[in-house]
Design a protein around this motif. Sequence first.
Motif, PDB file in Angstrom:
ATOM      1  N   ALA A  51     -25.912 -51.760   1.210  1.00  0.00           N
ATOM      2  CA  ALA A  51     -26.143 -52.887   2.208  1.00  0.00           C
ATOM      3  C   ALA A  51     -26.280 -52.172   3.442  1.00  0.00           C
ATOM      4  O   ALA A  51     -25.457 -51.345   3.928  1.00  0.00           O
ATOM      5  CB  ALA A  51     -24.871 -53.879   2.353  1.00  0.00           C
ATOM      6  N   PRO A  52     -27.256 -52.618   4.678  1.00  0.00           N
ATOM      7  CA  PRO A  52     -27.272 -52.001   5.798  1.00  0.00           C
ATOM      8  C   PRO A  52     -25.723 -52.324   6.538  1.00  0.00           C
ATOM      9  O   PRO A  52     -25.191 -53.090   6.472  1.00  0.00           O
ATOM     10  CB  PRO A  52     -28.277 -52.824   6.478  1.00  0.00           C
ATOM     11  N   LYS A  53     -25.547 -51.188   7.380  1.00  0.00           N
ATOM     12  CA  LYS A  53     -24.248 -51.285   8.090  1.00  0.00           C
ATOM     13  C   LYS A  53     -24.496 -51.530   9.443  1.00  0.00           C
ATOM     14  O   LYS A  53     -25.638 -51.383  10.141  1.00  0.00           O
ATOM     15  CB  LYS A  53     -23.575 -49.951   8.285  1.00  0.00           C
ATOM     16  N   SER A  54     -23.612 -52.502  10.074  1.00  0.00           N
ATOM     17  CA  SER A  54     -23.675 -52.989  11.373  1.00  0.00           C
ATOM     18  C   SER A  54     -22.470 -52.382  12.145  1.00  0.00           C
ATOM     19  O   SER A  54     -21.616 -53.010  12.199  1.00  0.00           O
ATOM     20  CB  SER A  54     -23.751 -54.700  11.401  1.00  0.00           C
ATOM     21  N   VAL A  55     -22.693 -51.360  12.589  1.00  0.00           N
ATOM     22  CA  VAL A  55     -21.713 -50.606  13.300  1.00  0.00           C
ATOM     23  C   VAL A  55     -22.098 -50.164  14.741  1.00  0.00           C
ATOM     24  O   VAL A  55     -23.304 -49.587  14.843  1.00  0.00           O
ATOM     25  CB  VAL A  55     -21.151 -49.511  12.587  1.00  0.00           C
ATOM     26  N   THR A  56     -21.684 -50.336  15.711  1.00  0.00           N
ATOM     27  CA  THR A  56     -21.828 -49.739  17.163  1.00  0.00           C
ATOM     28  C   THR A  56     -20.490 -49.197  17.763  1.00  0.00           C
ATOM     29  O   THR A  56     -19.486 -50.165  17.505  1.00  0.00           O
ATOM     30  CB  THR A  56     -22.379 -50.956  17.793  1.00  0.00           C
ATOM     31  N   LEU A  57     -20.778 -48.140  18.290  1.00  0.00           N
ATOM     32  CA  LEU A  57     -19.431 -47.387  19.001  1.00  0.00           C
ATOM     33  C   LEU A  57     -19.614 -47.145  20.488  1.00  0.00           C
ATOM     34  O   LEU A  57     -20.969 -47.111  20.894  1.00  0.00           O
ATOM     35  CB  LEU A  57     -19.297 -46.061  17.960  1.00  0.00           C
ATOM     36  N   PHE A  97     -21.996 -35.959  17.115  1.00  0.00           N
ATOM     37  CA  PHE A  97     -22.302 -35.874  15.796  1.00  0.00           C
ATOM     38  C   PHE A  97     -20.622 -35.971  15.127  1.00  0.00           C
ATOM     39  O   PHE A  97     -20.643 -36.596  13.918  1.00  0.00           O
ATOM     40  CB  PHE A  97     -22.899 -34.860  15.328  1.00  0.00           C
ATOM     41  N   LYS A  98     -19.890 -35.129  15.525  1.00  0.00           N
ATOM     42  CA  LYS A  98     -18.604 -35.005  15.218  1.00  0.00           C
ATOM     43  C   LYS A  98     -17.791 -36.481  15.398  1.00  0.00           C
ATOM     44  O   LYS A  98     -16.915 -37.023  14.430  1.00  0.00           O
ATOM     45  CB  LYS A  98     -17.598 -33.893  15.756  1.00  0.00           C
ATOM     46  N   TYR A  99     -17.848 -36.979  16.575  1.00  0.00           N
ATOM     47  CA  TYR A  99     -17.295 -38.226  16.841  1.00  0.00           C
ATOM     48  C   TYR A  99     -17.707 -39.286  15.726  1.00  0.00           C
ATOM     49  O   TYR A  99     -16.952 -40.117  15.222  1.00  0.00           O
ATOM     50  CB  TYR A  99     -17.827 -38.608  18.153  1.00  0.00           C
ATOM     51  N   LEU A 100     -18.987 -39.236  15.449  1.00  0.00           N
ATOM     52  CA  LEU A 100     -19.504 -40.445  14.474  1.00  0.00           C
ATOM     53  C   LEU A 100     -19.012 -39.858  13.239  1.00  0.00           C
ATOM     54  O   LEU A 100     -18.542 -40.895  12.169  1.00  0.00           O
ATOM     55  CB  LEU A 100     -21.227 -40.155  14.249  1.00  0.00           C
ATOM     56  N   HIS A 103     -15.625 -41.128  12.573  1.00  0.00           N
ATOM     57  CA  HIS A 103     -15.369 -42.549  12.543  1.00  0.00           C
ATOM     58  C   HIS A 103     -16.212 -43.072  11.376  1.00  0.00           C
ATOM     59  O   HIS A 103     -16.253 -44.182  11.150  1.00  0.00           O
ATOM     60  CB  HIS A 103     -16.098 -43.191  13.844  1.00  0.00           C
ATOM     61  N   ARG A 104     -16.489 -42.215  10.432  1.00  0.00           N
ATOM     62  CA  ARG A 104     -16.860 -42.472   8.995  1.00  0.00           C
ATOM     63  C   ARG A 104     -18.131 -43.145   9.238  1.00  0.00           C
ATOM     64  O   ARG A 104     -18.660 -44.059   8.303  1.00  0.00           O
ATOM     65  CB  ARG A 104     -15.979 -43.206   8.256  1.00  0.00           C
ATOM     66  N   PHE A 105     -19.013 -43.118  10.330  1.00  0.00           N
ATOM     67  CA  PHE A 105     -20.144 -43.751  10.489  1.00  0.00           C
ATOM     68  C   PHE A 105     -21.350 -43.329   9.565  1.00  0.00           C
ATOM     69  O   PHE A 105     -22.119 -44.317   9.115  1.00  0.00           O
ATOM     70  CB  PHE A 105     -20.541 -43.254  12.043  1.00  0.00           C
ATOM     71  N   LEU A 217     -28.053 -40.964  -1.313  1.00  0.00           N
ATOM     72  CA  LEU A 217     -26.724 -41.352  -0.615  1.00  0.00           C
ATOM     73  C   LEU A 217     -26.028 -40.452   0.251  1.00  0.00           C
ATOM     74  O   LEU A 217     -25.578 -39.230  -0.366  1.00  0.00           O
ATOM     75  CB  LEU A 217     -25.686 -42.019  -1.755  1.00  0.00           C
ATOM     76  N   LEU A 218     -25.591 -40.636   1.330  1.00  0.00           N
ATOM     77  CA  LEU A 218     -24.500 -39.647   2.031  1.00  0.00           C
ATOM     78  C   LEU A 218     -23.298 -40.377   1.615  1.00  0.00           C
ATOM     79  O   LEU A 218     -22.960 -41.328   2.488  1.00  0.00           O
ATOM     80  CB  LEU A 218     -25.006 -40.046   3.574  1.00  0.00           C
ATOM     81  N   LYS A 219     -22.636 -39.760   0.897  1.00  0.00           N
ATOM     82  CA  LYS A 219     -21.257 -40.134   0.408  1.00  0.00           C
ATOM     83  C   LYS A 219     -20.244 -40.166   1.483  1.00  0.00           C
ATOM     84  O   LYS A 219     -19.524 -41.105   1.693  1.00  0.00           O
ATOM     85  CB  LYS A 219     -20.781 -39.468  -0.823  1.00  0.00           C
ATOM     86  N   SER A 220     -20.324 -39.100   2.215  1.00  0.00           N
ATOM     87  CA  SER A 220     -19.430 -38.482   3.373  1.00  0.00           C
ATOM     88  C   SER A 220     -19.954 -37.415   4.104  1.00  0.00           C
ATOM     89  O   SER A 220     -20.506 -36.632   3.559  1.00  0.00           O
ATOM     90  CB  SER A 220     -17.906 -38.331   2.899  1.00  0.00           C
ATOM     91  N   VAL A 221     -19.574 -37.251   5.441  1.00  0.00           N
ATOM     92  CA  VAL A 221     -20.029 -36.573   6.387  1.00  0.00           C
ATOM     93  C   VAL A 221     -18.517 -36.163   7.036  1.00  0.00           C
ATOM     94  O   VAL A 221     -17.956 -37.076   7.556  1.00  0.00           O
ATOM     95  CB  VAL A 221     -20.850 -36.824   7.347  1.00  0.00           C
TER      96      VAL A 221
END
Length: 226
Positions: A51-57, A97-100, A103-105, A217-221
């Motif tokens: 599902a599309p993520k709705s995240v703003t930081l 990029f590290k900040y995102l 935050h598991r963005f 899928l990007l499972k994690s970064v």
Amino acid sequence: MRRPALVLAACAALTACGGSDDGKTPPAQVTPAATEHFAQGCAVVDGKSLAPKSVTLPKPKLSLDAAKTYVATVATNCGTFEITLDARRAPLTGGSFKYLADHRFFDGTTIHRIVPEFVIQGGDPKGTGEGGPGYTITEKPPKSLKYSEGVVAMAKSQDQPAGTSGSQFFVATGPDAAKLPPDYALLGKVTAGEDVVARIGAIVTDPRTDRPDEPILLKSVRVTEK
């Protein structure tokens, strides 16, 4: 939000984040088929569960320390690769990029665009090529920068200043990327898992959309200091 795009100056306009009018003719033969690639090392992901993520930081103030080494480990359903961030030449871009990542963005987003011999692109929470984190930063890349194979940089829309970035990033996978002008914020370089990047970059896509048939899928970064 306008779609982040890459413009190939030496050829016709070439977007790297969706759309069909990129002017790039795909290779006459591209094999094996996407399903064969998945059998050879990519686990099939149920696209209906994405599902599309709705995240703003809020805009970060993090800047990488040039004296340290930062490595982003990108785990996908096709394997894992590593990006060593260029803390010396791109401390602000790398810091964002590290900040995102912290935050598991990126977790649960996809590689939404694959262009053979050019780039793979991901990091969009919407999965459409139009999403971002709710902010942008600007850090002009080195004028001498060449997007040679393995170089990782940030996508932007054509009307944004050079070095603008949000969350969408691309990995150069072939000689066509080296023709890009140095307008895209440098992030770093792939230093491990090159075979995984090649596996993803070889997956056959619909040339009208450059979108893979099966989700990548990007499972994690995760970004760590080494």
